[in-house]
Scaffold this motif. Sequence first.
Motif, PDB file in Angstrom:
ATOM      1  N   GLN A  70     -10.740   5.115  15.156  1.00  0.00           N
ATOM      2  CA  GLN A  70     -10.976   5.551  16.528  1.00  0.00           C
ATOM      3  C   GLN A  70     -12.335   5.061  17.011  1.00  0.00           C
ATOM      4  O   GLN A  70     -13.345   5.187  16.320  1.00  0.00           O
ATOM      5  N   TYR A  71     -12.339   4.461  18.207  1.00  0.00           N
ATOM      6  CA  TYR A  71     -13.574   4.040  18.856  1.00  0.00           C
ATOM      7  C   TYR A  71     -13.644   4.695  20.243  1.00  0.00           C
ATOM      8  O   TYR A  71     -12.725   5.403  20.649  1.00  0.00           O
ATOM      9  N   ASP A  72     -14.722   4.468  20.949  1.00  0.00           N
ATOM     10  CA  ASP A  72     -14.939   5.163  22.218  1.00  0.00           C
ATOM     11  C   ASP A  72     -13.830   4.916  23.232  1.00  0.00           C
ATOM     12  O   ASP A  72     -13.372   5.843  23.904  1.00  0.00           O
ATOM     13  N   SER A  73     -13.389   3.677  23.365  1.00  0.00           N
ATOM     14  CA  SER A  73     -12.433   3.345  24.422  1.00  0.00           C
ATOM     15  C   SER A  73     -11.062   2.917  23.914  1.00  0.00           C
ATOM     16  O   SER A  73     -10.172   2.598  24.712  1.00  0.00           O
ATOM     17  N   HIS A  74     -10.880   2.900  22.590  1.00  0.00           N
ATOM     18  CA  HIS A  74      -9.608   2.421  22.069  1.00  0.00           C
ATOM     19  C   HIS A  74      -9.432   2.853  20.615  1.00  0.00           C
ATOM     20  O   HIS A  74     -10.368   3.353  19.978  1.00  0.00           O
ATOM     21  N   TYR A  75      -8.212   2.648  20.134  1.00  0.00           N
ATOM     22  CA  TYR A  75      -7.895   2.856  18.714  1.00  0.00           C
ATOM     23  C   TYR A  75      -7.517   1.513  18.112  1.00  0.00           C
ATOM     24  O   TYR A  75      -6.999   0.621  18.807  1.00  0.00           O
ATOM     25  N   PHE A  76      -7.749   1.382  16.805  1.00  0.00           N
ATOM     26  CA  PHE A  76      -7.448   0.137  16.104  1.00  0.00           C
ATOM     27  C   PHE A  76      -6.552   0.461  14.914  1.00  0.00           C
ATOM     28  O   PHE A  76      -6.885   1.291  14.069  1.00  0.00           O
ATOM     29  N   ILE A  77      -5.398  -0.185  14.878  1.00  0.00           N
ATOM     30  CA  ILE A  77      -4.407   0.063  13.829  1.00  0.00           C
ATOM     31  C   ILE A  77      -4.129  -1.236  13.078  1.00  0.00           C
ATOM     32  O   ILE A  77      -3.996  -2.303  13.700  1.00  0.00           O
ATOM     33  N   VAL A  78      -4.041  -1.148  11.766  1.00  0.00           N
ATOM     34  CA  VAL A  78      -3.572  -2.273  10.951  1.00  0.00           C
ATOM     35  C   VAL A  78      -2.264  -1.849  10.296  1.00  0.00           C
ATOM     36  O   VAL A  78      -2.190  -0.791   9.653  1.00  0.00           O
ATOM     37  N   PHE A  79      -1.225  -2.650  10.492  1.00  0.00           N
ATOM     38  CA  PHE A  79       0.099  -2.341   9.965  1.00  0.00           C
ATOM     39  C   PHE A  79       0.715  -3.640   9.462  1.00  0.00           C
ATOM     40  O   PHE A  79       0.233  -4.738   9.799  1.00  0.00           O
ATOM     41  N   TYR A  80       1.773  -3.547   8.659  1.00  0.00           N
ATOM     42  CA  TYR A  80       2.376  -4.745   8.086  1.00  0.00           C
ATOM     43  C   TYR A  80       3.859  -4.840   8.423  1.00  0.00           C
ATOM     44  O   TYR A  80       4.592  -3.861   8.335  1.00  0.00           O
ATOM     45  N   ALA A  81       4.261  -6.053   8.816  1.00  0.00           N
ATOM     46  CA  ALA A  81       5.680  -6.385   8.947  1.00  0.00           C
ATOM     47  C   ALA A  81       6.079  -7.201   7.721  1.00  0.00           C
ATOM     48  O   ALA A  81       5.306  -8.045   7.249  1.00  0.00           O
ATOM     49  N   LEU A 181      12.064  -8.790 -15.081  1.00  0.00           N
ATOM     50  CA  LEU A 181      11.910  -7.372 -14.748  1.00  0.00           C
ATOM     51  C   LEU A 181      10.439  -7.001 -14.584  1.00  0.00           C
ATOM     52  O   LEU A 181      10.075  -6.265 -13.659  1.00  0.00           O
ATOM     53  N   PHE A 182       9.590  -7.513 -15.465  1.00  0.00           N
ATOM     54  CA  PHE A 182       8.153  -7.241 -15.339  1.00  0.00           C
ATOM     55  C   PHE A 182       7.598  -7.867 -14.053  1.00  0.00           C
ATOM     56  O   PHE A 182       6.725  -7.298 -13.403  1.00  0.00           O
ATOM     57  N   LEU A 183       8.123  -9.040 -13.697  1.00  0.00           N
ATOM     58  CA  LEU A 183       7.699  -9.684 -12.456  1.00  0.00           C
ATOM     59  C   LEU A 183       8.101  -8.834 -11.242  1.00  0.00           C
ATOM     60  O   LEU A 183       7.306  -8.638 -10.317  1.00  0.00           O
ATOM     61  N   VAL A 184       9.312  -8.307 -11.275  1.00  0.00           N
ATOM     62  CA  VAL A 184       9.785  -7.449 -10.185  1.00  0.00           C
ATOM     63  C   VAL A 184       8.928  -6.193 -10.093  1.00  0.00           C
ATOM     64  O   VAL A 184       8.571  -5.748  -8.993  1.00  0.00           O
ATOM     65  N   LYS A 185       8.565  -5.642 -11.249  1.00  0.00           N
ATOM     66  CA  LYS A 185       7.729  -4.433 -11.242  1.00  0.00           C
ATOM     67  C   LYS A 185       6.374  -4.715 -10.598  1.00  0.00           C
ATOM     68  O   LYS A 185       5.862  -3.900  -9.820  1.00  0.00           O
ATOM     69  N   ARG A 186       5.801  -5.883 -10.890  1.00  0.00           N
ATOM     70  CA  ARG A 186       4.517  -6.251 -10.295  1.00  0.00           C
ATOM     71  C   ARG A 186       4.656  -6.432  -8.777  1.00  0.00           C
ATOM     72  O   ARG A 186       3.784  -6.006  -8.014  1.00  0.00           O
ATOM     73  N   GLU A 187       5.763  -7.038  -8.346  1.00  0.00           N
ATOM     74  CA  GLU A 187       5.991  -7.218  -6.910  1.00  0.00           C
ATOM     75  C   GLU A 187       6.186  -5.875  -6.214  1.00  0.00           C
ATOM     76  O   GLU A 187       5.725  -5.673  -5.080  1.00  0.00           O
ATOM     77  N   LEU A 188       6.856  -4.944  -6.902  1.00  0.00           N
ATOM     78  CA  LEU A 188       7.038  -3.605  -6.329  1.00  0.00           C
ATOM     79  C   LEU A 188       5.707  -2.880  -6.189  1.00  0.00           C
ATOM     80  O   LEU A 188       5.501  -2.124  -5.227  1.00  0.00           O
ATOM     81  N   LEU A 189       4.810  -3.099  -7.138  1.00  0.00           N
ATOM     82  CA  LEU A 189       3.484  -2.478  -7.058  1.00  0.00           C
ATOM     83  C   LEU A 189       2.730  -2.999  -5.832  1.00  0.00           C
ATOM     84  O   LEU A 189       2.112  -2.218  -5.097  1.00  0.00           O
ATOM     85  N   GLN A 190       2.797  -4.313  -5.604  1.00  0.00           N
ATOM     86  CA  GLN A 190       2.153  -4.879  -4.415  1.00  0.00           C
ATOM     87  C   GLN A 190       2.775  -4.320  -3.144  1.00  0.00           C
ATOM     88  O   GLN A 190       2.073  -3.993  -2.172  1.00  0.00           O
ATOM     89  N   LEU A 191       4.096  -4.181  -3.150  1.00  0.00           N
ATOM     90  CA  LEU A 191       4.802  -3.634  -1.992  1.00  0.00           C
ATOM     91  C   LEU A 191       4.355  -2.205  -1.708  1.00  0.00           C
ATOM     92  O   LEU A 191       4.094  -1.838  -0.559  1.00  0.00           O
ATOM     93  N   ARG A 192       4.227  -1.413  -2.762  1.00  0.00           N
ATOM     94  CA  ARG A 192       3.823  -0.022  -2.570  1.00  0.00           C
ATOM     95  C   ARG A 192       2.381   0.083  -2.080  1.00  0.00           C
ATOM     96  O   ARG A 192       2.055   0.922  -1.238  1.00  0.00           O
ATOM     97  N   LYS A 193       1.504  -0.774  -2.622  1.00  0.00           N
ATOM     98  CA  LYS A 193       0.107  -0.763  -2.186  1.00  0.00           C
ATOM     99  C   LYS A 193      -0.018  -1.095  -0.706  1.00  0.00           C
ATOM    100  O   LYS A 193      -0.946  -0.635  -0.029  1.00  0.00           O
ATOM    101  N   THR A 194       0.919  -1.892  -0.201  1.00  0.00           N
ATOM    102  CA  THR A 194       0.900  -2.257   1.209  1.00  0.00           C
ATOM    103  C   THR A 194       1.454  -1.145   2.084  1.00  0.00           C
ATOM    104  O   THR A 194       0.888  -0.810   3.130  1.00  0.00           O
ATOM    105  N   ILE A 195       2.554  -0.537   1.643  1.00  0.00           N
ATOM    106  CA  ILE A 195       3.279   0.408   2.495  1.00  0.00           C
ATOM    107  C   ILE A 195       2.708   1.820   2.435  1.00  0.00           C
ATOM    108  O   ILE A 195       2.602   2.495   3.470  1.00  0.00           O
ATOM    109  N   ALA A 196       2.334   2.292   1.255  1.00  0.00           N
ATOM    110  CA  ALA A 196       1.935   3.693   1.090  1.00  0.00           C
ATOM    111  C   ALA A 196       0.799   4.121   2.025  1.00  0.00           C
ATOM    112  O   ALA A 196       0.859   5.217   2.611  1.00  0.00           O
ATOM    113  N   PRO A 197      -0.264   3.316   2.226  1.00  0.00           N
ATOM    114  CA  PRO A 197      -1.338   3.760   3.135  1.00  0.00           C
ATOM    115  C   PRO A 197      -0.888   3.919   4.586  1.00  0.00           C
ATOM    116  O   PRO A 197      -1.572   4.586   5.374  1.00  0.00           O
ATOM    117  N   GLU A 198       0.240   3.346   4.936  1.00  0.00           N
ATOM    118  CA  GLU A 198       0.723   3.480   6.305  1.00  0.00           C
ATOM    119  C   GLU A 198       1.146   4.906   6.620  1.00  0.00           C
ATOM    120  O   GLU A 198       1.234   5.291   7.791  1.00  0.00           O
TER     121      GLU A 198
END
Length: 240
Positions: A70-81, A181-198
Motif C-alpha cells: 500500500q502506498y499513498d495514492s495506489h496499491y501494488f500487487i505482484v501475481f503470477y499467470a 518423480l524426483f524432478l516432478v517433486k522439485r517442480e511442484l515445490l517451485q510451483l507451491r513457492k510461487t502460488i502459496a504467497p498469493e
Amino acid sequence: MPARLLVKEHNGVVDRPADQLSELRGEHPCWLDISNPQSEEFTLVARELELHPLAVEDAQHGHQRPKIDQYDSHYFIVFYALESPSPDIVNYHEVAIFVAHNAIVTVHEGDFAARRLVEKRFTDGRLHTTGLLLHALLDTMVDQYFEVVDQFGERIELLEQFVAEETGPNLHRAHAPLRELFLVKRELLQLRKTIAPERDVLQVLVRGDIRELRETGKRAYFQDVYDHIIRVTDDIDTFR
C-alpha cells in the motif's frame, strides 16, 4: 506489443493513447496494459500517476515474490499467470498490477492467455468497474492453475504405474521413472513457492483494505478466488 489504454465510456470500451490515462480516469474506468516494463510509456505513466519508485523498480526488474503493498495514492500487487504448453513445461508470467483511483495498470513481459481472456470480457462490456476488472484478472489467472496442476497429477499417475509394474526382478528398470518423480517433486515445490504467497494477497482483498474495492458485494468475489488458491495448494501438497 505496444502499451494499450482501454477506456470504458458510455458507448463501450475504446482504445485511447496511453498518455491520456491521467485525464480520462477521472470519469471513466481505465485499464492500461504495458507489455514492456522498460518502455517509455511505463516511465511516463509512473510519473503522471506518481507511482512509488520502489514499486516501479520492482515492476521493471521482476523476480518478485507475490505480494500487495500500500502506498499513498495506489496499491501494488505482484501475481503470477501460469501456462503449460506441454505436460512437462510450465511457463511463469510475472504480472505487476497497480491499483489507483478508477485505473488499473498491468505491467509484464510479452503476453499470456489470461490477459487476452480478460481483455475480451472488458471490451464486451461485462466488467463495469476497476474492482471487477481486478477480480477478473486474478480469477482468470488462478483458474488456469488447475489445468497446470492436473497435468502434474497425470504425470505422477503414469510414473507410479510404471514403477509398480517394473518392481521385482526388473527393479533396475524403475530408476529412470524414479528420477523423473524426483524432478516432478522439485517442480511442484517451485510451483507451491510461487502460488502459496498469493493467499496473503487475496486475504487483503477479502478484508476490503483497498478503498476502491469496498463496495457492497465486492469482497465475496475475492473470497472465491482465495478459496481456489487454497484448493490448488492442497492439491500440490497431496501430489508432493
